[in-house]
Design a protein around this motif. Sequence first.
Motif, short mmCIF file in Angstrom:
data_model
loop_
_atom_site.label_atom_id
_atom_site.label_comp_id
_atom_site.label_asym_id
_atom_site.label_seq_id
_atom_site.Cartn_x
_atom_site.Cartn_y
_atom_site.Cartn_z
N THR A 14 73.38 23.98 -2.11
CA THR A 14 72.20 24.71 -1.66
C THR A 14 72.29 24.90 -0.15
OG1 THR A 14 70.97 22.65 -1.39
CG2 THR A 14 70.72 23.79 -3.48
N TRP A 15 71.57 25.92 0.34
CA TRP A 15 71.48 26.13 1.77
C TRP A 15 70.04 26.18 2.18
CZ3 TRP A 15 68.92 30.47 3.40
CH2 TRP A 15 68.83 31.55 2.53
N TYR A 25 71.98 25.23 7.05
CA TYR A 25 72.43 23.90 6.63
C TYR A 25 72.92 23.99 5.19
CZ TYR A 25 70.19 22.04 10.80
OH TYR A 25 69.84 21.79 12.09
N LEU A 26 74.16 23.54 4.97
CA LEU A 26 74.76 23.55 3.64
C LEU A 26 74.82 22.13 3.11
CD1 LEU A 26 77.77 25.95 4.29
CD2 LEU A 26 75.47 26.51 3.52
N THR A 27 74.38 21.95 1.87
CA THR A 27 74.44 20.66 1.20
C THR A 27 75.06 20.87 -0.16
OG1 THR A 27 72.44 19.93 2.34
CG2 THR A 27 73.12 18.66 0.41
N SER A 28 76.19 20.18 -0.43
CA SER A 28 76.88 20.32 -1.71
C SER A 28 76.14 19.60 -2.82
CB SER A 28 78.30 19.74 -1.61
OG SER A 28 79.04 20.43 -0.65
N PHE A 79 79.66 19.23 1.72
CA PHE A 79 78.79 19.54 2.85
C PHE A 79 77.53 18.69 2.68
CE2 PHE A 79 80.75 23.95 2.51
CZ PHE A 79 81.56 23.80 3.63
N HIS A 83 68.50 29.80 -2.99
CA HIS A 83 69.30 29.18 -1.94
C HIS A 83 70.54 28.47 -2.49
CE1 HIS A 83 66.03 29.10 1.40
NE2 HIS A 83 66.04 30.24 0.74
N PHE A 143 74.69 28.40 -3.09
CA PHE A 143 75.88 29.00 -2.51
C PHE A 143 77.12 28.48 -3.24
CE2 PHE A 143 75.96 24.99 -0.17
CZ PHE A 143 77.31 24.71 -0.08
N PHE A 197 81.16 28.07 -2.08
CA PHE A 197 82.12 28.20 -0.99
C PHE A 197 83.51 28.00 -1.56
CE2 PHE A 197 84.94 26.36 2.10
CZ PHE A 197 84.76 27.18 3.20
#
Length: 161
Positions: free
Chosen positions: A8-9, A17-20, A127, A147, A149, A151
């Motif tokens: 999510t971002w 801010y990116l959080t896996s 992340f 939100h 993502f 990558f």
Amino acid sequence: MDQFTKGTWQQEHDTLYLTSDKAAPKYIIQASKDTKIASGKILLVFAFNYQHVPYLVFDFSAHPAMDAMPAAKETKDGFEVLLDQPSYRHLNILHSMYDTAFFDYPLPPDVNKLHIAPGEGLGRLQFDREAFLISKEKLVSATNKDHLFIFSGKPPEAVSF
């Protein structure tokens, strides 16, 4: 680089801010007792394809070092390494292309064979609120209302616009 992650971002001012998502296990390790293995020995079977084998590093030590893996013999089950039984009963393993720290696996008593396979988390970047500078123009392309993502590619050192 086969690195990827999903998560999510969140935007706060001019920073993204990116959080896996929670990481899957990097290694699946099965321990067993095999009567075909000589007394005092332990057999490690790495069920990785050939392109990954040069990047595998393991150690039986409280403070593992980044030494090269001993010569492995290819079999139908993967790549095998036969060693003397270690006094320290923890396998420390990493994939030098993906991992930043050794994965610690305690050996159960009387085990003389370990089957080590890649888990779903192998190669997945993590992340944890990784901050990236953004501009309003660049944020327009991130249209997912939830939100989310995905990558894929080489992990960036930093991104700024």
